[in-house]
Design a protein around this motif. Structure first.
Motif, mmCIF file in Angstrom:
data_model
loop_
_atom_site.group_PDB
_atom_site.id
_atom_site.type_symbol
_atom_site.label_atom_id
_atom_site.label_comp_id
_atom_site.label_asym_id
_atom_site.label_seq_id
_atom_site.Cartn_x
_atom_site.Cartn_y
_atom_site.Cartn_z
ATOM 1 N N VAL A 1 99.780 -9.456 49.818
ATOM 2 C CA VAL A 1 99.206 -10.666 49.221
ATOM 3 C C VAL A 1 97.775 -10.876 49.714
ATOM 4 O O VAL A 1 96.855 -11.134 48.924
ATOM 5 C CB VAL A 1 100.074 -11.894 49.563
ATOM 6 C CG1 VAL A 1 99.435 -13.169 49.027
ATOM 7 C CG2 VAL A 1 101.468 -11.735 48.991
ATOM 8 N N THR B 1 94.624 -10.312 47.145
ATOM 9 C CA THR B 1 93.888 -11.477 46.654
ATOM 10 C C THR B 1 92.514 -11.627 47.301
ATOM 11 O O THR B 1 91.601 -12.203 46.693
ATOM 12 C CB THR B 1 94.689 -12.766 46.902
ATOM 13 O OG1 THR B 1 94.997 -12.869 48.303
ATOM 14 C CG2 THR B 1 95.967 -12.773 46.103
ATOM 15 N N SER C 1 90.477 -7.625 45.264
ATOM 16 C CA SER C 1 89.930 -8.400 44.142
ATOM 17 C C SER C 1 88.429 -8.627 44.327
ATOM 18 O O SER C 1 87.672 -8.633 43.352
ATOM 19 C CB SER C 1 90.652 -9.748 44.031
ATOM 20 O OG SER C 1 90.416 -10.549 45.180
ATOM 21 N N PHE D 1 98.539 -8.254 42.958
ATOM 22 C CA PHE D 1 97.883 -9.394 43.600
ATOM 23 C C PHE D 1 96.364 -9.280 43.539
ATOM 24 O O PHE D 1 95.667 -10.302 43.571
ATOM 25 C CB PHE D 1 98.353 -9.527 45.052
ATOM 26 C CG PHE D 1 99.690 -10.205 45.188
ATOM 27 C CD1 PHE D 1 99.816 -11.566 44.940
ATOM 28 C CD2 PHE D 1 100.822 -9.490 45.521
ATOM 29 C CE1 PHE D 1 101.045 -12.200 45.055
ATOM 30 C CE2 PHE D 1 102.053 -10.103 45.639
ATOM 31 C CZ PHE D 1 102.172 -11.467 45.400
ATOM 32 N N SER D 2 95.832 -8.073 43.454
ATOM 33 C CA SER D 2 94.386 -7.935 43.286
ATOM 34 C C SER D 2 93.952 -8.446 41.918
ATOM 35 O O SER D 2 92.910 -9.098 41.792
ATOM 36 C CB SER D 2 93.971 -6.472 43.465
ATOM 37 O OG SER D 2 94.498 -5.657 42.423
ATOM 38 N N LEU E 1 95.600 -10.752 40.248
ATOM 39 C CA LEU E 1 95.758 -12.203 40.357
ATOM 40 C C LEU E 1 94.559 -12.827 41.071
ATOM 41 O O LEU E 1 94.005 -13.840 40.617
ATOM 42 C CB LEU E 1 97.043 -12.524 41.119
ATOM 43 C CG LEU E 1 97.298 -14.009 41.415
ATOM 44 C CD1 LEU E 1 97.455 -14.806 40.134
ATOM 45 C CD2 LEU E 1 98.534 -14.181 42.307
ATOM 46 N N GLY E 2 94.139 -12.220 42.183
ATOM 47 C CA GLY E 2 92.986 -12.734 42.910
ATOM 48 C C GLY E 2 91.717 -12.681 42.091
ATOM 49 O O GLY E 2 90.895 -13.609 42.131
ATOM 50 N N PHE F 1 91.738 -19.655 45.584
ATOM 51 C CA PHE F 1 92.589 -18.665 46.234
ATOM 52 C C PHE F 1 92.839 -19.053 47.697
ATOM 53 O O PHE F 1 93.796 -18.590 48.315
ATOM 54 C CB PHE F 1 91.970 -17.271 46.146
ATOM 55 C CG PHE F 1 90.708 -17.075 46.938
ATOM 56 C CD1 PHE F 1 90.765 -16.584 48.228
ATOM 57 C CD2 PHE F 1 89.478 -17.384 46.400
ATOM 58 C CE1 PHE F 1 89.614 -16.402 48.974
ATOM 59 C CE2 PHE F 1 88.321 -17.209 47.131
ATOM 60 C CZ PHE F 1 88.388 -16.722 48.425
ATOM 61 N N LEU G 1 96.574 -19.019 49.181
ATOM 62 C CA LEU G 1 96.980 -18.220 50.338
ATOM 63 C C LEU G 1 97.555 -19.094 51.447
ATOM 64 O O LEU G 1 98.579 -18.753 52.047
ATOM 65 C CB LEU G 1 95.781 -17.428 50.861
ATOM 66 C CG LEU G 1 96.087 -16.367 51.920
ATOM 67 C CD1 LEU G 1 97.048 -15.328 51.365
ATOM 68 C CD2 LEU G 1 94.817 -15.701 52.400
#
Length: 499
Positions: free
Chosen positions: A208, A212, A216, A422-423, A425-426, A436, A440
Motif C-alpha cells: 500500500v 500509493t 505512483s 495501489f500505484s 490508485l495513488g 492520499f 494512508l
C-alpha cells in the motif's frame, strides 16, 4: 525517570553499528532530497523493507535519519536548481535561488543547512521532554478515550490534508474500508478474503505504502518529464566571498528560533505537514522583517525561516505518534509499519513495554542531527553534483527499488499485482486531488480504531450515558462534531466562491 534505561540508550546510540545505521540513513536521505521529485515519504516507503534484517533500534533510527537527511537535502536542489526536492522546500526557492544566482550559492547552502540542523535539534529536544509525559497520561486512557481521539484525528486530518473536506473524508473512508480486509481482530473469521489465503492478513502495508507513495509518484514524474525542460544548476565556484560568516548568520538567529517554534507547533498537529510550517514561518519572517521588500530577492532570513520550520516538523510529528499512536504526517505513519515489522506496538505502550528502545531512538535522533551537519557541511560540492542527474535516469532506478522492496518481503507475484494496483490508485488520487495522506493514515490506524470502538460498544452494552462518566471521550466526540461542521462550512463557502 528511568536513569538505567537512559544510560543504556546513550551507550547504544554511540556504538559503531549505530553510527553506521544512522549515518547511512542520513546519507541516503540527503541524496534522495537533492533529487527533485523524490520526497522523504517516498524514500521511507522504499527503505522499510531493507530494515527487516536490522535490530528495531537501528531500523527506526535509520528511517528517522533518512527522513531528516531528505528534508535537509531538498534545500540543495531548491537553492541550486530553483526546483525543490519536495514541496515543503518550495519556500526556500524564493530566496535561495536568487542568492545563489547572485554569486553566493555556497553561502546559501550553508545557511539552509545550519537552519535545518538547529531547527531539527531544538524540535527533537522538545519531543523528548513532551512525548514521555504525554505517553504517561495516555496510558490511563481506556477504549472509550482512544476511540474518540482516533475518530477526531481522522476528521482533523481529512479536513486539513486536502482542498475539500468531502474528498478528504472519501479518501479516509476508502482507507478504512480497505483496512477491514483480512481476519476479524475479535472473532478471527475471514472478511472479504475471497478465498485467497494471501488475504488473511489483509493488504500488506508495504504494498500500500510503496504503491500509493513511491510508484505512483514515478508515474507523475514521468508524465511531467515530457512537458518540462531541463533546468541548469548553479555551480559552486571557489570564491573567497562565497561563505557564511558570523555577520551573515547573526541576524537570522531570531528567525531560526521563530521558525523552529512554528514548525514544532505545526508538526505536533496531525495532518498539517511540513509545507504548512515552512510557508507559515516564511510569511511571519517577512512580516517581522525591517526590510520585507528584500524577501524573494536573496534574503538569507527567507532561507532560514523556511528550512528551520521544515526540519522542525519531523521530530514534532512524532509527539502524537509516541504519545497516542497517531501519526502526525505520512512519514510518521510509515514508521508504524516499520515498528510492526519488528513486532512492536507504537504509542504509549512503547514507554511501558520498551522504555530503553524509546530512549535509544531519542538519542539516535540527536546523533542523526549531528551527522547531518557534518555530511552537509563537508559534502556540499558532492551533493551539488547530484542535482545534475537527469530525471530519466532517476525514475527507472526508483521503480526498480519499488519492485525489489516487495519481493524482499516475500510477497511474490501477489505482492507485485497489489503494488501495481495501489500505484494506479495513488496516481488517480493525486491527479484528482484526493488526499492520499488521509487515505494512508486512515488505513494504518483503522485496526486500532476498530478494536477500541468495538470494545467500547461491548463495555457500554448499548448505554450511551456511560460517556457522561468519560469526560475526555465525550469532549473529543464533541470536538469531532464541531470540526465536521466547521470544515464542511468552509468547503461549501469555497465551492460557492468558485461558482
Amino acid at each position: 525517570m528511568n536513569f538505567d534505561a537512559i544510560g543504556g540508550a546513550i551507550g547504544e546510540a554511540l556504538t559503531l553499528a549505530s553510527f553506521i545505521g544512522i549515518g547511512g540513513g542520513v546519507l541516503i536521505g540527503y541524496i534522495v532530497g537533492v533529487i527533485p521529485g523524490l520526497s522523504r515519504s517516498v524514500a521511507i516507503a522504499i527503505a522499510i523493507p531493507l530494515t527487516f534484517y536490522m535490530s528495531p533500534y537501528i531500523a527506526i533510527s535509520f528511517l528517522i535519519g533518512l527522513s531528516k537527511g531528505s528534508a535537509a537535502g531538498s534545500a540543495v536542489s531548491a537553492i541550486l536548481l530553483n526546483a525543490p526536492g519536495e514541496a515543503s522546500s518550495a519556500a526556500t526557492c524564493l530566496d535561495g535561488y536568487p542568492l545563489a544566482k547572485s554569486g553566493r550559492p555556497k553561502m546559501a547552502l550553508q545557511m539552509g543547512l545550519l537552519a535545518s540542523v538547529i531547527g531539527d535539534i531544538l524540535a527533537t529536544i522538545f519531543l523528548i521532554f513532551i512525548a514521555i509525559p504525554f505517553a504517561r497520561v495516555a496510558l490511563m486512557f481506556g477504549p472509550y478515550e482512544m476511540a474518540a481521539i482516533l475518530a477526531f484525528a481522522l476528521v482533523f486530518i481529512a479536513g486539513l490534508s486536502g482542498g475539500s473536506l468531502f474528498r478528504g473524508l472519501a479518501a479516509g473512508g476508502l482507507g478504512i474500508f480497505l483496512a477491514t480486509f483480512g481476519l476479524d481482530p475479535q472473532t478471527g473469521m475471514p472478511r472479504m478474503t475471497f478465498g485467497y489465503t494471501e488475504m488473511m492478513d489483509g493488504f500488506p502495508l508495504i504494498a500500500v505504502a510503496i504503491g500509493t507513495l513511491a510508484l505512483s509518484e514515478m508515474f507523475i514524474q514521468a508524465e511531467r518529464l515530457r512537458n518540462e525542460r531541463d533546468t541548469m544548476s548553479v555551480k559552486i565556484e571557489n570564491s573567497p566571498d562565497d561563505r557564511l560568516t558570523w555577520k551573515d548568520f547573526r541576524p537570522t538567529i531570531r528567525t531560526i528560533l521563530r521558525g523552529t517554534g512554528i514548525g514544532t507547533f505545526v508538526g505536533a498537529l496531525p495532518g498539517l505537514g511540513p509545507s504548512v510550517g515552512a510557508w507559515m514561518s516564511y510569511g511571519m519572517a517577512k512580516r517581522a522583517s525591517k526590510d520585507p521588500d528584500s524577501f524573494g530577492k536573496g534574503n538569507p532570513e527567507g532561507i532560514a525561516a523556511a528550512e528551520s520550520a521544515d526540519n522542525a516538523v519531523i521530530p514534532a510529528a512524532l509527539i502524537p505518534l509516541f504519545g497516542l499512536g497517531i501519526p502526525g504526517n505520512v512519514s510518521a505513519a510509515l514508521l508504524i509499519g516499520a515498528f510492526a515489522i519488528h513486532g512492536i506496538t507504537v504509542g504509549p505502550l512503547l514507554l511501558r513495554d520498551e522504555p530503553e528502545l524509546l530512549y535509544s531512538i531519542f538519542a539516535g535522533m540527536i546523533v542523526a542531527s549531528l551527522i547531518m551537519l557534518v555530511l552537509g557541511w563537508f559534502g556540499l560540492r558532492v551533493f551539488a553534483l547530484i542535482t545534475r542527474v537527469p530525471p530519466h535516469v532517476v525514475i527507472p532506478i526508483v521503480i526498480f527499488f519499488c519492485l525489489c522492496g516487495i519481493l524482499l518481503q516475500g510477497y511474490g507475484t501477489f505482492g507485485l499485482v497489489l503494488l501495481l494496483g495501489f500505484s494506479v490508485l495513488g496516481y488517480l488520487m493525486k491527479k484528482f486531488d484526493y488526499s492520499f495522506v488521509t487515505f494512508l493514515v486512515a488505513y494504518i490506524i483503522t485496526p486500532l480504531l476498530e478494536l477500541n470502538l468495538r470494545q467500547s460498544i461491548i463495555l457500554a452494552g448499548g448505554d450511551w450515558s456511560v460517556l457522561l462518566g468519560r469526560p475526555i471521550a465525550l469532549a473529543f466526540l464533541v470536538f469531532t462534531i464541531i470540526a465536521l461542521i466547521m470544515l464542511a462550512r468552509r468547503t461549501l463557502q469555497r465551492q460557492g466562491q468558485a461558482a
